[in-house]
Motif scaffolding. Structure first.
Motif, PDB file in Angstrom:
ATOM      1  N   GLU A 129      -4.983  37.885  39.982  1.00 18.62           N
ATOM      2  CA  GLU A 129      -4.352  38.954  40.770  1.00 18.62           C
ATOM      3  C   GLU A 129      -4.469  38.774  42.438  1.00 18.62           C
ATOM      4  OE1 GLU A 129      -2.476  41.624  39.940  1.00 18.62           O
ATOM      5  OE2 GLU A 129      -2.107  40.398  38.189  1.00 18.62           O
ATOM      6  N   TRP A 130      -5.679  38.343  42.648  1.00 18.72           N
ATOM      7  CA  TRP A 130      -5.976  37.900  43.995  1.00 18.72           C
ATOM      8  C   TRP A 130      -4.888  36.983  44.468  1.00 18.72           C
ATOM      9  CZ3 TRP A 130      -8.013  33.492  46.238  1.00 18.72           C
ATOM     10  CH2 TRP A 130      -8.351  33.614  47.771  1.00 18.72           C
ATOM     11  N   ILE A 131      -4.747  35.986  43.912  1.00 19.00           N
ATOM     12  CA  ILE A 131      -3.988  34.731  44.270  1.00 19.00           C
ATOM     13  C   ILE A 131      -2.442  35.243  44.376  1.00 19.00           C
ATOM     14  CG2 ILE A 131      -3.002  32.541  43.321  1.00 19.00           C
ATOM     15  CD1 ILE A 131      -5.995  32.013  42.235  1.00 19.00           C
ATOM     16  N   LEU A 132      -1.827  36.032  43.409  1.00 17.22           N
ATOM     17  CA  LEU A 132      -0.711  36.417  43.265  1.00 17.22           C
ATOM     18  C   LEU A 132      -0.371  37.266  44.621  1.00 17.22           C
ATOM     19  CD1 LEU A 132       0.244  37.066  39.716  1.00 17.22           C
ATOM     20  CD2 LEU A 132       0.971  35.020  41.139  1.00 17.22           C
ATOM     21  N   GLY A 133      -1.554  37.965  44.941  1.00 20.14           N
ATOM     22  CA  GLY A 133      -1.376  38.781  46.273  1.00 20.14           C
ATOM     23  C   GLY A 133      -1.357  38.019  47.546  1.00 20.14           C
ATOM     24  N   LEU A 134      -1.783  36.873  47.442  1.00 26.03           N
ATOM     25  CA  LEU A 134      -1.535  35.981  48.515  1.00 26.03           C
ATOM     26  C   LEU A 134      -0.115  35.216  48.672  1.00 26.03           C
ATOM     27  CD1 LEU A 134      -5.042  33.432  48.457  1.00 26.03           C
ATOM     28  CD2 LEU A 134      -4.409  35.408  50.088  1.00 26.03           C
ATOM     29  N   PHE A 135       0.439  35.032  47.499  1.00 25.23           N
ATOM     30  CA  PHE A 135       1.710  34.473  47.306  1.00 25.23           C
ATOM     31  C   PHE A 135       2.572  35.392  46.569  1.00 25.23           C
ATOM     32  CE2 PHE A 135      -1.300  30.852  47.685  1.00 25.23           C
ATOM     33  CZ  PHE A 135      -1.113  30.422  48.939  1.00 25.23           C
ATOM     34  N   PRO A 136       3.132  36.422  47.097  1.00 26.24           N
ATOM     35  CA  PRO A 136       3.787  37.420  46.148  1.00 26.24           C
ATOM     36  C   PRO A 136       5.006  36.927  45.610  1.00 26.24           C
ATOM     37  CG  PRO A 136       3.115  38.635  48.162  1.00 26.24           C
ATOM     38  CD  PRO A 136       2.704  37.074  48.297  1.00 26.24           C
ATOM     39  N   GLY A 152       8.803  25.649  50.569  1.00 25.47           N
ATOM     40  CA  GLY A 152       7.835  26.417  51.027  1.00 25.47           C
ATOM     41  C   GLY A 152       7.208  27.271  49.866  1.00 25.47           C
ATOM     42  N   GLN A 153       7.928  27.576  48.837  1.00 21.49           N
ATOM     43  CA  GLN A 153       7.455  28.257  47.494  1.00 21.49           C
ATOM     44  C   GLN A 153       6.669  27.211  46.708  1.00 21.49           C
ATOM     45  OE1 GLN A 153      11.412  29.694  46.509  1.00 21.49           O
ATOM     46  NE2 GLN A 153      11.144  31.554  47.894  1.00 21.49           N
ATOM     47  N   GLN A 154       7.260  26.030  46.725  1.00 19.89           N
ATOM     48  CA  GLN A 154       6.473  25.081  45.991  1.00 19.89           C
ATOM     49  C   GLN A 154       5.133  24.679  46.480  1.00 19.89           C
ATOM     50  OE1 GLN A 154       8.866  21.429  45.247  1.00 19.89           O
ATOM     51  NE2 GLN A 154      10.609  22.480  44.443  1.00 19.89           N
ATOM     52  N   GLN A 155       5.049  24.618  47.796  1.00 15.04           N
ATOM     53  CA  GLN A 155       3.741  24.579  48.506  1.00 15.04           C
ATOM     54  C   GLN A 155       2.979  25.717  48.238  1.00 15.04           C
ATOM     55  OE1 GLN A 155       1.532  22.646  49.193  1.00 15.04           O
ATOM     56  NE2 GLN A 155       2.126  21.908  50.993  1.00 15.04           N
ATOM     57  N   GLN A 156       3.294  26.909  48.312  1.00 15.98           N
ATOM     58  CA  GLN A 156       2.524  28.016  47.681  1.00 15.98           C
ATOM     59  C   GLN A 156       2.278  28.009  46.429  1.00 15.98           C
ATOM     60  OE1 GLN A 156       4.217  31.977  48.933  1.00 15.98           O
ATOM     61  NE2 GLN A 156       5.622  30.609  50.360  1.00 15.98           N
ATOM     62  N   ALA A 162      -4.304  25.256  42.573  1.00 14.93           N
ATOM     63  CA  ALA A 162      -5.375  24.606  42.880  1.00 14.93           C
ATOM     64  C   ALA A 162      -6.567  26.021  42.996  1.00 14.93           C
ATOM     65  CB  ALA A 162      -5.562  23.955  44.298  1.00 14.93           C
ATOM     66  N   LEU A 163      -5.930  27.177  43.570  1.00 14.13           N
ATOM     67  CA  LEU A 163      -7.175  28.412  43.519  1.00 14.13           C
ATOM     68  C   LEU A 163      -7.469  28.808  42.077  1.00 14.13           C
ATOM     69  CD1 LEU A 163      -5.716  29.954  46.530  1.00 14.13           C
ATOM     70  CD2 LEU A 163      -7.692  28.726  46.406  1.00 14.13           C
ATOM     71  N   ILE A 164      -6.648  28.575  41.110  1.00 19.66           N
ATOM     72  CA  ILE A 164      -6.849  29.174  39.753  1.00 19.66           C
ATOM     73  C   ILE A 164      -7.949  28.392  39.319  1.00 19.66           C
ATOM     74  CG2 ILE A 164      -5.925  28.931  37.457  1.00 19.66           C
ATOM     75  CD1 ILE A 164      -4.776  30.940  39.028  1.00 19.66           C
ATOM     76  N   SER A 165      -8.465  27.252  39.790  1.00 19.17           N
ATOM     77  CA  SER A 165      -9.468  26.773  39.304  1.00 19.17           C
ATOM     78  C   SER A 165     -10.677  26.866  39.761  1.00 19.17           C
ATOM     79  CB  SER A 165      -9.283  24.851  39.569  1.00 19.17           C
ATOM     80  OG  SER A 165      -9.501  24.649  40.976  1.00 19.17           O
ATOM     81  N   SER A 166     -10.845  28.036  40.480  1.00 16.83           N
ATOM     82  CA  SER A 166     -11.868  28.751  41.203  1.00 16.83           C
ATOM     83  C   SER A 166     -12.847  27.610  41.974  1.00 16.83           C
ATOM     84  CB  SER A 166     -12.779  29.489  40.227  1.00 16.83           C
ATOM     85  OG  SER A 166     -13.923  30.120  40.805  1.00 16.83           O
ATOM     86  N   PRO A 167     -12.156  26.853  43.155  1.00 12.86           N
ATOM     87  CA  PRO A 167     -13.132  26.002  43.502  1.00 12.86           C
ATOM     88  C   PRO A 167     -14.066  26.260  44.531  1.00 12.86           C
ATOM     89  CG  PRO A 167     -10.942  26.122  44.735  1.00 12.86           C
ATOM     90  CD  PRO A 167     -11.013  26.991  43.694  1.00 12.86           C
ATOM     91  N   GLN A 168     -15.129  25.385  44.806  1.00  9.31           N
ATOM     92  CA  GLN A 168     -15.887  25.622  45.991  1.00  9.31           C
ATOM     93  C   GLN A 168     -15.430  25.222  47.228  1.00  9.31           C
ATOM     94  OE1 GLN A 168     -20.253  24.438  45.043  1.00  9.31           O
ATOM     95  NE2 GLN A 168     -19.409  23.577  43.279  1.00  9.31           N
ATOM     96  N   THR A 186       2.642  31.897  56.120  1.00 12.72           N
ATOM     97  CA  THR A 186       2.261  32.526  54.938  1.00 12.72           C
ATOM     98  C   THR A 186       1.259  31.667  54.516  1.00 12.72           C
ATOM     99  OG1 THR A 186       4.562  33.180  54.666  1.00 12.72           O
ATOM    100  CG2 THR A 186       2.932  32.642  52.611  1.00 12.72           C
ATOM    101  N   VAL A 187       1.417  30.186  54.618  1.00 13.06           N
ATOM    102  CA  VAL A 187       0.385  29.049  54.228  1.00 13.06           C
ATOM    103  C   VAL A 187      -0.892  29.108  54.772  1.00 13.06           C
ATOM    104  CG1 VAL A 187      -0.382  26.624  53.996  1.00 13.06           C
ATOM    105  CG2 VAL A 187       1.899  27.549  53.235  1.00 13.06           C
ATOM    106  N   PHE A 188      -0.961  29.449  56.488  1.00  9.85           N
ATOM    107  CA  PHE A 188      -2.078  29.612  57.227  1.00  9.85           C
ATOM    108  C   PHE A 188      -2.682  30.933  56.868  1.00  9.85           C
ATOM    109  CE2 PHE A 188      -0.999  25.608  59.152  1.00  9.85           C
ATOM    110  CZ  PHE A 188      -1.968  25.343  60.010  1.00  9.85           C
ATOM    111  N   ALA A 189      -1.740  32.160  56.692  1.00 13.20           N
ATOM    112  CA  ALA A 189      -2.695  33.038  56.479  1.00 13.20           C
ATOM    113  C   ALA A 189      -3.333  33.281  55.291  1.00 13.20           C
ATOM    114  CB  ALA A 189      -1.444  34.290  56.352  1.00 13.20           C
ATOM    115  N   ALA A 190      -2.777  32.425  54.203  1.00 11.88           N
ATOM    116  CA  ALA A 190      -3.238  32.055  52.943  1.00 11.88           C
ATOM    117  C   ALA A 190      -4.757  31.353  53.004  1.00 11.88           C
ATOM    118  CB  ALA A 190      -2.691  31.586  51.873  1.00 11.88           C
TER     119      ALA A 190
END
Length: 248
Positions: A129-136, A152-156, A162-168, A186-190
């Motif tokens: 939910e948090w990730i989809l909030g970053l990239f609606p 741009g959408q593919q980069q998002q 990558a974030l789904i893996s819950s990285p450090q 959008t990318v820099f805001a994320a």
């Protein structure tokens, strides 16, 4: 969201430690004994001209290229010589240049692939939910084939996966390359939202001024060596950035 106190930063919350990293191709050094670190919640930038050794440095972190180092540690544990899959499962997520999404799969199926490197399913729904909030846009196009998305959408999508893996540590190689100004914003805001969440970020970026302004510090690579380190206050110094980025 994790609050960061710069005065408390140190080995206790060090996510990445790199000491005397060297990468050679055919006996020619592409990375020549560099050292740096990234702490939890920090954004560290890397800039420099083409051929400076930026991408080789990132590939060495996941052992996708042969390297040597005095220390190569993720949260205090050595990752030197470990398989890329091991490094990913232990908290390093690399988004390489060029997106590398699976175009024949849907957006949601691409996102599901990020679960493979996740150490635990706990918190997955909240993270999604948090990730989809970053990239609606990914929520809107969840069933669309990823190959039909714009660059741009593919980069998002690549960053979200990558974030789904819950990285450090989130490692990004040229995430703004070829993107429109709106997509870059959008990318820099994320990226800023990710670091505010307490995730460490290592960013290789062609947009020198934007990277320097956003990062806690930015290392300049030239011919495989760190030649200077810049702070956000240097972002408006066009003469220094020209010297740093172009070596002139």
């Amino acid at each position: 969201m994790t609050e960061r106190n710069p005065e408390s930063m140190g080995e206790s919350n060090r996510v990445l430690t790199v000491e005397n990293l060297t990468v050679q191709y055919g006996g020619v050094p592409a990375v020549d004994g560099i050292s740096f670190h990234v702490d939890a919640g920090e954004l560290v930038g890397v800039i420099g001209p083409n051929g400076a050794g930026k991408s080789s440095t990132l590939l060495a972190l996941v052992n996708a290229v042969r390297s040597s180092s005095q220390r190569l540690e993720l949260s205090g544990a050595s990752i030197a010589g470990k398989a890329p899959e091991y490094v990913a499962r232990h908290g390093l997520a690399l988004v390489t240049e060029g997106h590398h999404i699976f175009g024949e799969l849907s957006v949601v199926d691409n996102l599901k692939l990020g679960r493979v490197a996740r150490s635990s399913a706990a918190g997955l729904e909240e993270d999604m939910e948090w990730i989809l909030g970053l990239f609606p846009i990914l929520r809107e196009f969840h069933s669309r084939s990823a190959g039909l998305l714009s660059g741009g959408q593919q980069q998002q999508l690549a960053i979200a996966r990558a974030l789904i893996s819950s990285p450090q540590l989130l490692v990004l190689d040229e995430p703004s390359l070829g993107l429109s100004p709106t997509a870059v914003d959008t990318v820099f805001a994320a990226i800023e939202a990710v670091r505010q969440r307490g995730v460490a970020v290592l960013l290789v970026e062609q947009r020198a001024q934007q990277a320097v302004a956003a990062a806690d510090r930015t290392h300049v690579l030239s011919e495989g060596r760190v030649t200077m380190t810049l702070t956000p206050s240097d972002a408006s110094n066009s003469e220094l950035l020209t010297k740093a980025y172009l070596g002139s």
